[in-house]
Write an enzyme that holds these catalytic residues in place. Structure first.
Site, PDB file in Angstrom:
ATOM      1  N   HIS A  29      -4.783   1.727  -2.416  1.00  0.00           N
ATOM      2  CA  HIS A  29      -4.815   3.130  -1.964  1.00  0.00           C
ATOM      3  C   HIS A  29      -5.997   3.398  -1.025  1.00  0.00           C
ATOM      4  O   HIS A  29      -6.665   4.418  -1.122  1.00  0.00           O
ATOM      5  CB  HIS A  29      -4.804   4.102  -3.153  1.00  0.00           C
ATOM      6  N   HIS A  76     -11.817   9.916  -6.985  1.00  0.00           N
ATOM      7  CA  HIS A  76     -13.013   9.404  -6.316  1.00  0.00           C
ATOM      8  C   HIS A  76     -14.067  10.513  -6.222  1.00  0.00           C
ATOM      9  O   HIS A  76     -14.412  10.970  -5.136  1.00  0.00           O
ATOM     10  CB  HIS A  76     -12.659   8.868  -4.929  1.00  0.00           C
ATOM     11  N   GLU A 257     -10.768  -1.760 -10.014  1.00  0.00           N
ATOM     12  CA  GLU A 257      -9.624  -0.839  -9.950  1.00  0.00           C
ATOM     13  C   GLU A 257      -8.322  -1.506 -10.382  1.00  0.00           C
ATOM     14  O   GLU A 257      -7.379  -0.819 -10.805  1.00  0.00           O
ATOM     15  CB  GLU A 257      -9.466  -0.289  -8.527  1.00  0.00           C
TER      16      GLU A 257
END
Length: 301
Positions: A29, A76, A257
């Protein structure tokens, strides 16, 4: 009574009467991918090979459109900063606006949620002893919207409802791969107990290898990434045992991640004794900005 009995008669009847996971989708992403889309750079020589790698997936998605996407991503520092750091958080609202990440919200449609299924999943998963944070007010950042663009293009409205599921992989301590894999299994049980014939896809996003700071900034490990993809397909339970330190050492500080992919993989039926999933598409590309991009589609059987 008769209706309930009909639901319990035969495997086909059960599938028709309850929600079920049709596929899992995995994708990086990278925020720069979103910028390339927003600024009209997708045909430039640097970006064109990356977007070409998702064209088969967009076609597959048109032919296999779900009702709901359960989308695992990490915020984030947009909706959650150091003031509040939930390990696992489920979005239960009716809609989610794109977040302003410092340069204005991305020009993408707002995300439409599925509060009923999200609430059911929260109830079920918490009763399975996973402590979820329930979020009724959530703005979604590139972690969620970039994969949506990659699989659906840039429509005026998203063609599916979405349940955002945030995982903390930014501020240590972060959850283990084994915990994420087990959570995926709990999510599958929750979805399959929902009493409506919804087709659900579960997406794992983030990664692959990258490091954004320090002496190893810019690290990309193609060999490790592709081995991760091999193992995610063929031996996910063993892959789930990989400790944090290996992700950091081999895939960079932000490579952690990838534990979010294990949530999506844990939700597939083969993990609980069903047949192996069907690999529909696999793609790997470097670089996209400073990140290795990986992508898989696994159909549930």
């Amino acid at each position: 009574m008769g209706e309930h009995a009909a639901r319990q008669t035969g495997a086909a009847g059960q599938v028709a009467a309850h929600a079920h996971i049709t596929a899992s989708v995995y994708s990086s992403h990278v925020p720069a991918i979103g910028a390339a889309i927003d600024l009209g750079k997708t045909e430039e020589p640097y970006w064109k090979p990356l977007f070409a790698g998702y064209e088969p997936s967009k076609q597959w998605m048109r032919e296999n459109l779900p009702d709901v996407v359960f989308l695992v991503y990490n915020d984030h520092a947009t909706s959650f900063d150091l003031g509040v750091i939930p390990t696992f958080a489920i979005g239960t609202a009716a809609e989610f606006e794109p977040a302003d990440e410092g340069y204005g919200p991305r020009p993408v449609p707002k995300v439409i949620g599925h509060p009923e299924l999200a609430s059911h999943i929260a109830q079920s998963v918490i009763q399975q002893d996973f402590d979820l944070t329930i979020v009724n007010d959530l703005k979604v950042d590139h972690g969620l919207t970039v994969p949506m663009n990659l699989l659906f293009g840039s429509p005026e409205a998203w063609p599916v409802k979405v349940i955002p599921f945030h995982v903390n992989v930014v501020q240590y301590p972060v959850p283990s791969g084994a915990r994420c894999f087990a959570l995926g299994q709990a999510i599958r049980r929750a979805i399959e107990s929902y009493d409506a014939p919804l087709k659900v896809q579960i997406w794992g996003t983030g990664g692959m290898s990258h490091q954004l700071q320090g002496p190893r900034a810019g690290l990309i490990n193609k060999e490790w990434d592709n081995k991760f993809l091999d193992r995610l397909i063929a031996e996910p339970a063993e892959l789930a045992k990989v400790p944090h330190i290996e992700y950091v050492r081999e895939a960079g500080s932000e490579g952690i991640e990838l534990v979010m992919w294990l949530i999506a993989r844990g939700a597939m039926s083969d993990v609980d004794g069903g047949p192996a999933p069907t690999l529909k598409h696999r793609f790997f590309h470097v670089p996209a900005s400073n990140t290795a991009v990986g992508h898989l589609i696994l159909e549930n059987n």
